[in-house]
Design an enzyme around this catalytic site. Structure first.
Site, PDB file in Angstrom:
ATOM      1  N   HIS A  44       0.853  -1.190   0.000  1.00 13.50           N
ATOM      2  CA  HIS A  44       0.000   0.000   0.000  1.00 13.50           C
ATOM      3  C   HIS A  44       0.890   1.243   0.000  1.00 13.50           C
ATOM      4  O   HIS A  44       2.104   1.121   0.161  1.00 13.50           O
ATOM      5  CB  HIS A  44      -0.891   0.019   1.253  1.00 13.50           C
ATOM      6  CG  HIS A  44      -0.086   0.168   2.505  1.00 13.50           C
ATOM      7  ND1 HIS A  44       0.491  -0.914   3.153  1.00 13.50           N
ATOM      8  CD2 HIS A  44       0.295   1.270   3.202  1.00 13.50           C
ATOM      9  CE1 HIS A  44       1.172  -0.475   4.197  1.00 13.50           C
ATOM     10  NE2 HIS A  44       1.080   0.844   4.252  1.00 13.50           N
ATOM     11  N   HIS A 130       5.676   5.779  -1.056  1.00 11.44           N
ATOM     12  CA  HIS A 130       6.487   4.593  -1.303  1.00 11.44           C
ATOM     13  C   HIS A 130       5.699   3.342  -0.904  1.00 11.44           C
ATOM     14  O   HIS A 130       4.708   3.434  -0.186  1.00 11.44           O
ATOM     15  CB  HIS A 130       7.799   4.655  -0.511  1.00 11.44           C
ATOM     16  CG  HIS A 130       7.591   4.611   0.964  1.00 11.44           C
ATOM     17  ND1 HIS A 130       7.224   5.741   1.692  1.00 11.44           N
ATOM     18  CD2 HIS A 130       7.647   3.591   1.853  1.00 11.44           C
ATOM     19  CE1 HIS A 130       7.085   5.399   2.966  1.00 11.44           C
ATOM     20  NE2 HIS A 130       7.332   4.101   3.089  1.00 11.44           N
TER      21      HIS A 130
END
Length: 191
Positions: A44, A130
């Site tokens: 995620h 990220h």
């Protein structure tokens, strides 16, 4: 005694993107020894980490996000390189990076503001989108920055994907995968 659990809002990745990242990670593991690799279902992009929260405060954040997110529109993103956080010779986080996206920055700002308005004290460092792939360097030799070039050496193609949902996740440290979707928020106009 009840275990405390953490909550966070994140951009949910499509199943096909998680599968491609899983395949990339299988190849990356051969070159990069990290102690723990993230389960592919847990991939995620974190937008706001809340930590342990009282239910009334969590409810306020959910309501605020529900008001600000719908109709924003889907996000077109591309995962295209690798990075690290922590000590340069012994990183604690190994991640996949995304190309710069102003739309993602705006969505993050909306979620972040919705949580602040619900009374949360959040991380103040600049947002660095990220996807954490692994944790804790375990190599016999120190990590070298050039090792991040493995993406190109393995000829891994950038992964383009469309983000259409924000998820509120709850952490379960004793399970694998460890993140449970509590609630989904569509970025697309549902009317």
């Amino acid at each position: 005694m009840e275990k405390q659990t953490h909550f966070f809002f994140a951009l949910k990745l499509p199943a096909s993107t998680k599968q491609l990242l899983k395949e990339h990670c299988a190849r990356l593991k051969e070159s990069l020894p990290f102690q723990r690799w993230v389960h592919h279902e847990d991939f995620h992009i974190t937008l706001a980490f809340l930590g342990f929260v009282p239910s009334n405060q969590l409810e306020a954040a959910i309501n605020n996000v529900e008001e600000t997110i719908p109709g924003f529109g889907s996000l077109h993103l591309k995962i295209n390189r690798l990075g690290i956080f922590g000590k340069p010779d012994s990183p604690r986080i190994f991640f996949a990076d995304t190309e710069v996206s102003n739309e993602l920055q705006l969505v993050r700002q909306r979620v972040y503001t919705a949580c602040i308005e619900a009374g949360f004290t959040l991380e103040t460092r600049p947002f660095r989108p990220h996807l954490t792939l692994a944790r804790k360097w375990a190599g016999e030799k120190p990590f070298q920055r050039e090792m991040l070039d493995v993406w190109n050496k393995l000829q891994l193609k950038p992964i383009a994907f469309k983000g259409t949902e924000i998820a509120l996740y709850q952490t379960h440290l004793d399970k694998t995968p460890k993140y449970e979707e509590v609630k989904l928020f569509s970025l697309e106009n549902t009317q």
